[in-house]
Design a protein around this motif. Sequence first.
Motif, PDB file in Angstrom:
ATOM      1  N   THR A  46     -11.968   6.854  -8.085  1.00  0.00           N
ATOM      2  CA  THR A  46     -10.739   6.645  -7.323  1.00  0.00           C
ATOM      3  C   THR A  46      -9.735   5.820  -8.123  1.00  0.00           C
ATOM      4  O   THR A  46      -8.540   6.137  -8.174  1.00  0.00           O
ATOM      5  CB  THR A  46     -11.044   5.934  -5.991  1.00  0.00           C
ATOM      6  N   GLU A  47     -10.200   4.756  -8.759  1.00  0.00           N
ATOM      7  CA  GLU A  47      -9.316   3.916  -9.558  1.00  0.00           C
ATOM      8  C   GLU A  47      -8.731   4.695 -10.728  1.00  0.00           C
ATOM      9  O   GLU A  47      -7.533   4.599 -11.019  1.00  0.00           O
ATOM     10  CB  GLU A  47     -10.081   2.683 -10.059  1.00  0.00           C
ATOM     11  N   HIS A  81       0.804  -1.228   0.000  1.00  0.00           N
ATOM     12  CA  HIS A  81       0.000   0.000   0.000  1.00  0.00           C
ATOM     13  C   HIS A  81       0.835   1.276   0.000  1.00  0.00           C
ATOM     14  O   HIS A  81       0.399   2.299  -0.510  1.00  0.00           O
ATOM     15  CB  HIS A  81      -0.965  -0.005   1.182  1.00  0.00           C
ATOM     16  N   ARG A 125      -8.276   7.880 -10.860  1.00  0.00           N
ATOM     17  CA  ARG A 125      -7.344   8.891 -10.329  1.00  0.00           C
ATOM     18  C   ARG A 125      -5.990   8.269 -10.029  1.00  0.00           C
ATOM     19  O   ARG A 125      -4.940   8.831 -10.365  1.00  0.00           O
ATOM     20  CB  ARG A 125      -7.936   9.527  -9.071  1.00  0.00           C
ATOM     21  N   ILE A 126      -5.981   7.086  -9.392  1.00  0.00           N
ATOM     22  CA  ILE A 126      -4.710   6.435  -9.074  1.00  0.00           C
ATOM     23  C   ILE A 126      -3.978   6.025 -10.341  1.00  0.00           C
ATOM     24  O   ILE A 126      -2.765   6.199 -10.462  1.00  0.00           O
ATOM     25  CB  ILE A 126      -4.957   5.209  -8.176  1.00  0.00           C
ATOM     26  N   LEU A 152      -2.022  -0.499 -10.227  1.00  0.00           N
ATOM     27  CA  LEU A 152      -2.163   0.638  -9.318  1.00  0.00           C
ATOM     28  C   LEU A 152      -0.815   1.023  -8.719  1.00  0.00           C
ATOM     29  O   LEU A 152      -0.492   2.210  -8.579  1.00  0.00           O
ATOM     30  CB  LEU A 152      -3.155   0.296  -8.210  1.00  0.00           C
ATOM     31  N   SER A 169       1.156   4.673  -9.392  1.00  0.00           N
ATOM     32  CA  SER A 169       1.431   5.550  -8.250  1.00  0.00           C
ATOM     33  C   SER A 169       2.922   5.799  -8.075  1.00  0.00           C
ATOM     34  O   SER A 169       3.349   6.910  -7.721  1.00  0.00           O
ATOM     35  CB  SER A 169       0.830   4.957  -6.972  1.00  0.00           C
ATOM     36  N   ARG A 177       4.740   9.434  -8.393  1.00  0.00           N
ATOM     37  CA  ARG A 177       5.490   9.932  -7.228  1.00  0.00           C
ATOM     38  C   ARG A 177       6.898  10.351  -7.638  1.00  0.00           C
ATOM     39  O   ARG A 177       7.387  11.428  -7.239  1.00  0.00           O
ATOM     40  CB  ARG A 177       5.540   8.836  -6.164  1.00  0.00           C
TER      41      ARG A 177
END
Length: 499
Positions: A487-488, A313, A490-491, A356, A360, A364
Amino acid sequence: MRYYAPEFMVYRDEERCIACGACARQCSNKVHIIDEEKGKLRAEEENCVNCQRCVALCPTNALHIRHNPNELRLNYNWTQKAVKEVEKQALSGGVLLSAMGNPANHPSYFDRILLNASQVTNPSIDPLREPMETRVYLGRKPSKLEFNADGTLKEKLPPQVELDIPIMISAMSFGSISLNAQKSLARAAEECNTLFNTGEGGMHRDLIGYKNRAVIQVASGRFGVNKEYLNNGRIIEIKIGQGAKPGIGGHVPGEKVNEDVSQARTIPKGTDAISPAPHHDIYSIEDLRQLIYSLKEATDYKKPVSVKIAAVHNVAAIASGCVRAGADILVIDGYKGGTGAAPTRLLENVGIPIELALASVDQRLRDESIRHQVSIVCTGSIHNSADVVKAIALGADAVYIASAVLIAMGCHMCRTCHTGLCNWGIATQREDLTRRLNPDIYAERVANLLKAWNHEIQEMLGGMGINAIESLKGNRLMLRGIGLSETELRILGIKHAGE
């Protein structure tokens, strides 16, 4: 005493069966038994794992394997699977083991992502007639390039590894798979100008000739790790985590540690090869930095150092720390990734989807302006060439595949690799079984798979109007989601289909 029926039923067509005994000779699980008195064959169905070898090699097509239709009383709370697993543990008192990835019916995000295609204003490209670049370079990239007056670079580039295709063969160690299987992978990697990963089992002497095609792994057990080993590969990979079992180590049973495995791993013959859960010299990012530095020193800074982590996570923060610790390549392994053996509870419940995690991490590193400092390789249930293209658009430089190449070599996903009884000669060290896998034949099959996928990648790139895979990296505008939540989306960093 066992309280549940066999999982599989063996159906034998007595009119077709000629009692040749091929099924009995081929089955390492002792399912088929020759009844000498009656001159017939019978089946010990409780031993069947549905590997399909007897079905494939029956000369008269007399055999069929089916799931046992017998079912417990319907209960949506206590499913048949849950009941049987409790019964197994009540009998054994042991940890349940599984192999070859997470079989749960969780969504595949790759299947819910669509690719864009060019039409009129941005025409497509014909890959049969136009140059199409699928070559990739793995390794740390400088933030800028400065040239001398004669056009040469002022500073030497960090070590780079050139691949003709954006696909590598993932880590499968000698011990977990047979030497013939590793030879097949090494030869296929050489033919396709890509890399195979030795896994954490050291390197067998017969593979030294393929050292320019090898990724050398340094795991917590440090099996076979020395300076010579480190210099027998193109990339050094520090294995911190694995998608199928984040947070725990590895275990090859002693019965699979024969003379050759013991020499490659530098452990006594017949002893269990146990990798501890943590690296006992890595308890912080600073410790990881020290190990990376040590490995670069040992190889004269001639090889990129990779760090492999499981998709969990907080993977984006972990990835950032690995890059800042000096990793040249970052490998992210999703929760559906395969393995030779993992505790069933971890395999089915720990980790997150690679799609995912990849998106991410890429975002980042871009936000922190350090994306150029590392190449990203993703793995964890890459099923086909479209998944490769989508992974690169989500931010990967290249992908690892493992289960797919095992299937190319005959694996039928019976998911009993940990028993060492693989009828296809892959996940076993039994000499009579390993002989079934001919490296000359199966290297060609794996190479055919890699070439086919690369051809399809070129077709898809051409359809998008892109002539170099580098132009697709992190280009999420070429992706659209379907049936995904806000949400999915967006990630993943993509828009919904129709937007």
